[in-house]
Design a protein around this motif. Structure first.
Motif, PDB file in Angstrom:
ATOM      1  N   MET A   1      44.407  27.499  19.309  1.00  0.00           N
ATOM      2  CA  MET A   1      44.884  26.424  18.442  1.00  0.00           C
ATOM      3  C   MET A   1      45.283  26.959  17.073  1.00  0.00           C
ATOM      4  SD  MET A   1      45.079  23.684  20.086  1.00  0.00           S
ATOM      5  CE  MET A   1      44.911  22.217  19.129  1.00  0.00           C
ATOM      6  N   ASN A   2      44.579  27.959  16.608  1.00  0.00           N
ATOM      7  CA  ASN A   2      44.890  28.526  15.309  1.00  0.00           C
ATOM      8  C   ASN A   2      46.287  29.137  15.282  1.00  0.00           C
ATOM      9  OD1 ASN A   2      43.474  28.284  13.003  1.00  0.00           O
ATOM     10  ND2 ASN A   2      42.141  30.040  13.351  1.00  0.00           N
ATOM     11  N   ILE A   3      46.614  29.854  16.319  1.00  0.00           N
ATOM     12  CA  ILE A   3      47.924  30.498  16.397  1.00  0.00           C
ATOM     13  C   ILE A   3      49.020  29.440  16.485  1.00  0.00           C
ATOM     14  CG2 ILE A   3      49.424  31.963  17.803  1.00  0.00           C
ATOM     15  CD1 ILE A   3      46.925  33.590  18.539  1.00  0.00           C
ATOM     16  N   GLU A   4      48.801  28.402  17.268  1.00  0.00           N
ATOM     17  CA  GLU A   4      49.793  27.336  17.420  1.00  0.00           C
ATOM     18  C   GLU A   4      50.001  26.601  16.098  1.00  0.00           C
ATOM     19  OE1 GLU A   4      48.501  24.860  20.596  1.00  0.00           O
ATOM     20  OE2 GLU A   4      48.855  26.387  22.135  1.00  0.00           O
ATOM     21  N   ALA A   5      48.925  26.359  15.390  1.00  0.00           N
ATOM     22  CA  ALA A   5      49.030  25.688  14.093  1.00  0.00           C
ATOM     23  C   ALA A   5      49.769  26.576  13.095  1.00  0.00           C
ATOM     24  CB  ALA A   5      47.643  25.339  13.563  1.00  0.00           C
ATOM     25  N   ASP A   6      49.473  27.861  13.125  1.00  0.00           N
ATOM     26  CA  ASP A   6      50.166  28.798  12.236  1.00  0.00           C
ATOM     27  C   ASP A   6      51.664  28.851  12.540  1.00  0.00           C
ATOM     28  OD1 ASP A   6      47.804  29.409  10.956  1.00  0.00           O
ATOM     29  OD2 ASP A   6      47.468  31.292  12.078  1.00  0.00           O
ATOM     30  N   VAL A   7      52.006  28.858  13.825  1.00  0.00           N
ATOM     31  CA  VAL A   7      53.416  28.888  14.229  1.00  0.00           C
ATOM     32  C   VAL A   7      54.122  27.622  13.770  1.00  0.00           C
ATOM     33  CG1 VAL A   7      54.980  28.858  16.212  1.00  0.00           C
ATOM     34  CG2 VAL A   7      53.085  30.488  16.147  1.00  0.00           C
TER      35      VAL A   7
ATOM     36  N   GLU B   1      53.311  25.733  11.220  1.00  0.00           N
ATOM     37  CA  GLU B   1      53.433  25.818   9.770  1.00  0.00           C
ATOM     38  C   GLU B   1      54.570  26.753   9.363  1.00  0.00           C
ATOM     39  OE1 GLU B   1      50.851  27.206   5.878  1.00  0.00           O
ATOM     40  OE2 GLU B   1      49.792  26.755   7.743  1.00  0.00           O
ATOM     41  N   ILE B   2      54.671  27.877  10.038  1.00  0.00           N
ATOM     42  CA  ILE B   2      55.751  28.830   9.750  1.00  0.00           C
ATOM     43  C   ILE B   2      57.101  28.201  10.056  1.00  0.00           C
ATOM     44  CG2 ILE B   2      56.802  31.009  10.479  1.00  0.00           C
ATOM     45  CD1 ILE B   2      53.910  32.082  10.846  1.00  0.00           C
ATOM     46  N   ARG B   3      57.206  27.506  11.153  1.00  0.00           N
ATOM     47  CA  ARG B   3      58.462  26.838  11.506  1.00  0.00           C
ATOM     48  C   ARG B   3      58.845  25.805  10.446  1.00  0.00           C
ATOM     49  NH1 ARG B   3      57.896  25.831  18.009  1.00  0.00           N
ATOM     50  NH2 ARG B   3      58.362  27.972  18.613  1.00  0.00           N
ATOM     51  N   GLN B   4      57.873  25.031   9.991  1.00  0.00           N
ATOM     52  CA  GLN B   4      58.134  24.026   8.962  1.00  0.00           C
ATOM     53  C   GLN B   4      58.597  24.694   7.679  1.00  0.00           C
ATOM     54  OE1 GLN B   4      58.368  20.816   9.290  1.00  0.00           O
ATOM     55  NE2 GLN B   4      58.852  20.549   7.131  1.00  0.00           N
ATOM     56  N   GLN B   5      57.969  25.792   7.318  1.00  0.00           N
ATOM     57  CA  GLN B   5      58.376  26.517   6.115  1.00  0.00           C
ATOM     58  C   GLN B   5      59.786  27.081   6.253  1.00  0.00           C
ATOM     59  OE1 GLN B   5      55.252  29.360   5.445  1.00  0.00           O
ATOM     60  NE2 GLN B   5      53.874  27.844   4.531  1.00  0.00           N
ATOM     61  N   VAL B   6      60.123  27.569   7.420  1.00  0.00           N
ATOM     62  CA  VAL B   6      61.473  28.090   7.667  1.00  0.00           C
ATOM     63  C   VAL B   6      62.497  26.969   7.545  1.00  0.00           C
ATOM     64  CG1 VAL B   6      62.996  29.051   9.441  1.00  0.00           C
ATOM     65  CG2 VAL B   6      60.751  30.064   9.052  1.00  0.00           C
ATOM     66  N   VAL B   7      62.173  25.793   8.063  1.00  0.00           N
ATOM     67  CA  VAL B   7      63.076  24.645   7.954  1.00  0.00           C
ATOM     68  C   VAL B   7      63.271  24.280   6.483  1.00  0.00           C
ATOM     69  CG1 VAL B   7      63.285  22.174   8.413  1.00  0.00           C
ATOM     70  CG2 VAL B   7      62.618  23.729  10.250  1.00  0.00           C
TER      71      VAL B   7
END
Length: 63
Positions: free
Chosen positions: A2-8, A10-16
């Motif tokens: 779950m930690n990795i999925e949440a991090d991914v 968050e990273i996607r949102q930041q990229v957007v």
């Protein structure tokens, strides 16, 4: 896991968000460029035109 999925996510949102900011910055740069081009292309045309208001008109308004 779950930690990795949440991090991914968050990273996607930041990229957007970064992508949106870059698009806005590019649009602003394009707008400034068009304004500068318009100013330069109109400057010779406007140099020969008489002023609508002179310094005396401005002084009267602010006295």
């Amino acid at each position: 896991m779950m930690n990795i999925e949440a991090d991914v996510r968050e990273i996607r949102q930041q990229v957007v968000e970064i992508s949106k900011k870059l698009d806005q910055l590019l649009l602003e740069c394009e707008s400034v460029g068009v304004m500068k081009l318009s100013e330069r292309s109109l400057s010779t045309f406007l140099q020969d035109e008489p002023d609508l208001y002179g310094i005396n008109d401005i002084r009267v308004a602010y006295k």
